[in-house]
Design a protein around this motif. Structure first.
Motif, PDB file in Angstrom:
ATOM      1  N   ALA A  71       0.812  -1.219   0.000  1.00 34.11           N
ATOM      2  CA  ALA A  71       0.000   0.000   0.000  1.00 34.11           C
ATOM      3  C   ALA A  71       0.845   1.269   0.000  1.00 34.11           C
ATOM      4  O   ALA A  71       0.310   2.371  -0.087  1.00 34.11           O
ATOM      5  N   ALA A  72       2.155   1.138   0.088  1.00 31.23           N
ATOM      6  CA  ALA A  72       3.035   2.304   0.195  1.00 31.23           C
ATOM      7  C   ALA A  72       2.885   3.248  -0.999  1.00 31.23           C
ATOM      8  O   ALA A  72       2.927   4.465  -0.827  1.00 31.23           O
ATOM      9  N   GLY A  73       2.695   2.714  -2.180  1.00 31.75           N
ATOM     10  CA  GLY A  73       2.533   3.551  -3.369  1.00 31.75           C
ATOM     11  C   GLY A  73       1.291   4.417  -3.307  1.00 31.75           C
ATOM     12  O   GLY A  73       1.288   5.565  -3.763  1.00 31.75           O
ATOM     13  N   VAL A  74       0.234   3.901  -2.707  1.00 34.44           N
ATOM     14  CA  VAL A  74      -1.008   4.660  -2.562  1.00 34.44           C
ATOM     15  C   VAL A  74      -0.793   5.817  -1.589  1.00 34.44           C
ATOM     16  O   VAL A  74      -1.269   6.931  -1.810  1.00 34.44           O
ATOM     17  N   VAL A  75      -0.062   5.567  -0.512  1.00 31.13           N
ATOM     18  CA  VAL A  75       0.212   6.603   0.481  1.00 31.13           C
ATOM     19  C   VAL A  75       1.086   7.697  -0.120  1.00 31.13           C
ATOM     20  O   VAL A  75       0.840   8.884   0.083  1.00 31.13           O
ATOM     21  N   THR A  76       2.098   7.300  -0.865  1.00 31.09           N
ATOM     22  CA  THR A  76       3.020   8.266  -1.469  1.00 31.09           C
ATOM     23  C   THR A  76       2.348   9.040  -2.593  1.00 31.09           C
ATOM     24  O   THR A  76       2.481  10.252  -2.681  1.00 31.09           O
ATOM     25  N   GLY A  77       1.637   8.328  -3.465  1.00 33.64           N
ATOM     26  CA  GLY A  77       1.020   8.962  -4.620  1.00 33.64           C
ATOM     27  C   GLY A  77       2.041   9.171  -5.722  1.00 33.64           C
ATOM     28  O   GLY A  77       3.241   9.034  -5.513  1.00 33.64           O
ATOM     29  N   LYS A  78       1.557   9.518  -6.889  1.00 31.13           N
ATOM     30  CA  LYS A  78       2.436   9.726  -8.037  1.00 31.13           C
ATOM     31  C   LYS A  78       3.373  10.895  -7.756  1.00 31.13           C
ATOM     32  O   LYS A  78       2.935  11.986  -7.413  1.00 31.13           O
ATOM     33  N   GLN A  79       4.670  10.630  -7.864  1.00 33.56           N
ATOM     34  CA  GLN A  79       5.732  11.614  -7.612  1.00 33.56           C
ATOM     35  C   GLN A  79       5.607  12.266  -6.228  1.00 33.56           C
ATOM     36  O   GLN A  79       5.940  13.428  -6.043  1.00 33.56           O
ATOM     37  N   GLY A  80       5.072  11.506  -5.262  1.00 30.07           N
ATOM     38  CA  GLY A  80       4.965  11.996  -3.895  1.00 30.07           C
ATOM     39  C   GLY A  80       3.833  12.976  -3.653  1.00 30.07           C
ATOM     40  O   GLY A  80       3.752  13.606  -2.603  1.00 30.07           O
ATOM     41  N   PHE A  81       2.889  13.088  -4.616  1.00 27.10           N
ATOM     42  CA  PHE A  81       1.824  14.077  -4.539  1.00 27.10           C
ATOM     43  C   PHE A  81       0.963  13.930  -3.279  1.00 27.10           C
ATOM     44  O   PHE A  81       0.702  14.902  -2.578  1.00 27.10           O
ATOM     45  N   VAL A  82       0.498  12.712  -2.985  1.00 27.91           N
ATOM     46  CA  VAL A  82      -0.397  12.492  -1.847  1.00 27.91           C
ATOM     47  C   VAL A  82       0.306  12.822  -0.536  1.00 27.91           C
ATOM     48  O   VAL A  82      -0.234  13.531   0.321  1.00 27.91           O
ATOM     49  N   LEU A  83       1.528  12.331  -0.380  1.00 21.67           N
ATOM     50  CA  LEU A  83       2.287  12.593   0.843  1.00 21.67           C
ATOM     51  C   LEU A  83       2.570  14.088   1.009  1.00 21.67           C
ATOM     52  O   LEU A  83       2.466  14.626   2.115  1.00 21.67           O
ATOM     53  N   ASP A  84       2.872  14.776  -0.080  1.00 23.52           N
ATOM     54  CA  ASP A  84       3.102  16.224  -0.027  1.00 23.52           C
ATOM     55  C   ASP A  84       1.837  16.968   0.415  1.00 23.52           C
ATOM     56  O   ASP A  84       1.905  17.909   1.204  1.00 23.52           O
ATOM     57  N   ARG A  85       0.686  16.526  -0.079  1.00 17.66           N
ATOM     58  CA  ARG A  85      -0.585  17.161   0.315  1.00 17.66           C
ATOM     59  C   ARG A  85      -0.857  16.967   1.790  1.00 17.66           C
ATOM     60  O   ARG A  85      -1.289  17.887   2.479  1.00 17.66           O
ATOM     61  N   ILE A  86      -0.587  15.753   2.290  1.00 14.50           N
ATOM     62  CA  ILE A  86      -0.794  15.478   3.712  1.00 14.50           C
ATOM     63  C   ILE A  86       0.121  16.373   4.545  1.00 14.50           C
ATOM     64  O   ILE A  86      -0.303  16.947   5.546  1.00 14.50           O
ATOM     65  N   ARG A  87       1.372  16.506   4.124  1.00 18.21           N
ATOM     66  CA  ARG A  87       2.322  17.376   4.842  1.00 18.21           C
ATOM     67  C   ARG A  87       1.820  18.819   4.891  1.00 18.21           C
ATOM     68  O   ARG A  87       1.862  19.468   5.932  1.00 18.21           O
ATOM     69  N   LYS A  88       1.372  19.323   3.748  1.00 17.55           N
ATOM     70  CA  LYS A  88       0.924  20.719   3.660  1.00 17.55           C
ATOM     71  C   LYS A  88      -0.315  20.960   4.513  1.00 17.55           C
ATOM     72  O   LYS A  88      -0.413  21.966   5.209  1.00 17.55           O
ATOM     73  N   HIS A  89      -1.281  20.044   4.472  1.00 19.32           N
ATOM     74  CA  HIS A  89      -2.524  20.227   5.222  1.00 19.32           C
ATOM     75  C   HIS A  89      -2.345  20.046   6.720  1.00 19.32           C
ATOM     76  O   HIS A  89      -3.002  20.708   7.513  1.00 19.32           O
ATOM     77  N   SER A  90      -1.449  19.155   7.116  1.00 14.62           N
ATOM     78  CA  SER A  90      -1.283  18.855   8.538  1.00 14.62           C
ATOM     79  C   SER A  90      -0.193  19.690   9.203  1.00 14.62           C
ATOM     80  O   SER A  90      -0.232  19.901  10.413  1.00 14.62           O
ATOM     81  N   GLY A  91       0.776  20.127   8.417  1.00 13.97           N
ATOM     82  CA  GLY A  91       1.913  20.836   8.986  1.00 13.97           C
ATOM     83  C   GLY A  91       2.904  19.903   9.682  1.00 13.97           C
ATOM     84  O   GLY A  91       3.846  20.348  10.323  1.00 13.97           O
ATOM     85  N   ALA A  92       2.681  18.606   9.559  1.00 13.54           N
ATOM     86  CA  ALA A  92       3.546  17.622  10.224  1.00 13.54           C
ATOM     87  C   ALA A  92       4.720  17.235   9.335  1.00 13.54           C
ATOM     88  O   ALA A  92       4.639  17.312   8.111  1.00 13.54           O
ATOM     89  N   ARG A  93       5.789  16.814   9.989  1.00 10.25           N
ATOM     90  CA  ARG A  93       6.941  16.255   9.270  1.00 10.25           C
ATOM     91  C   ARG A  93       6.622  14.776   9.075  1.00 10.25           C
ATOM     92  O   ARG A  93       6.410  14.043  10.041  1.00 10.25           O
TER      93      ARG A  93
END
Length: 158
Positions: free
Chosen positions: A120-142
């Motif tokens: 499931a890691a690919g789903v969490v990361t998203g294409k070119q890290g898009f999903v993970l970047d969105r989570i970082r931006k919305h949450s402010g978490a590292r």
């Protein structure tokens, strides 16, 4: 070129050592969370003879336990359950840590390892890290999804 001693995600990965990781559950909604705590705060989470951590497990409705002492300055609270159960247990542990440090819960930080199934890691990361970047931006978490696998899962450091 990276200057000597500079932080990189690879430097973090080289130092991550997880023990007492259980294989993924056959149930897809069950997850595993490890909350890192200082050894000196372990008693605040465990309670006398482990009574407090047992109460946390009952309140959350899922298994919750502390890793054994290994001589390091840190231990981990391990939580295994569905999202709601893990959230409740994490909130209780976070409140216990805040109380033990006489701090407001909003000012208390804890490092958490969320173990993500390798498939499931690919789903969490998203294409070119898009999903993970969105989570970082919305949450402010590292947030870092590490490359290493432990028991068929990839640690996501939050």
């Amino acid at each position: 070129r990276i200057p000597k001693g500079a932080w990189t995600p690879f430097a973090v990965e080289a130092t991550v050592r997880l023990a007492e990781v259980h294989p993924p559950s056959p149930q897809p909604d069950v997850m595993q969370v490890h909350v890192v705590i200082l050894e000196r705060l372990a008693g605040a989470v465990l309670g006398r003879s482990g009574a407090r951590i047992q109460q946390t497990a009952v309140a959350a409705g899922c298994p919750v336990w502390m890793t054994t002492r290994d001589g390091s300055t840190e231990r981990r609270v391990v939580i295994v359950g569905n999202y709601k159960q893990c959230k409740i247990a994490q909130e209780i542990v976070h409140e216990q840590l805040s109380s033990a440090q006489d701090a407001d819960w909003r000012d208390t930080e804890a490092e958490v390892y969320l173990l993500v199934r390798a498939e499931a890691a690919g789903v969490v990361t998203g294409k070119q890290g898009f999903v993970l970047d969105r989570i970082r931006k919305h949450s402010g978490a590292r947030i870092e999804l590490l490359r290493q696998e432990v028991e068929g899962q990839r640690p996501c450091v939050v």
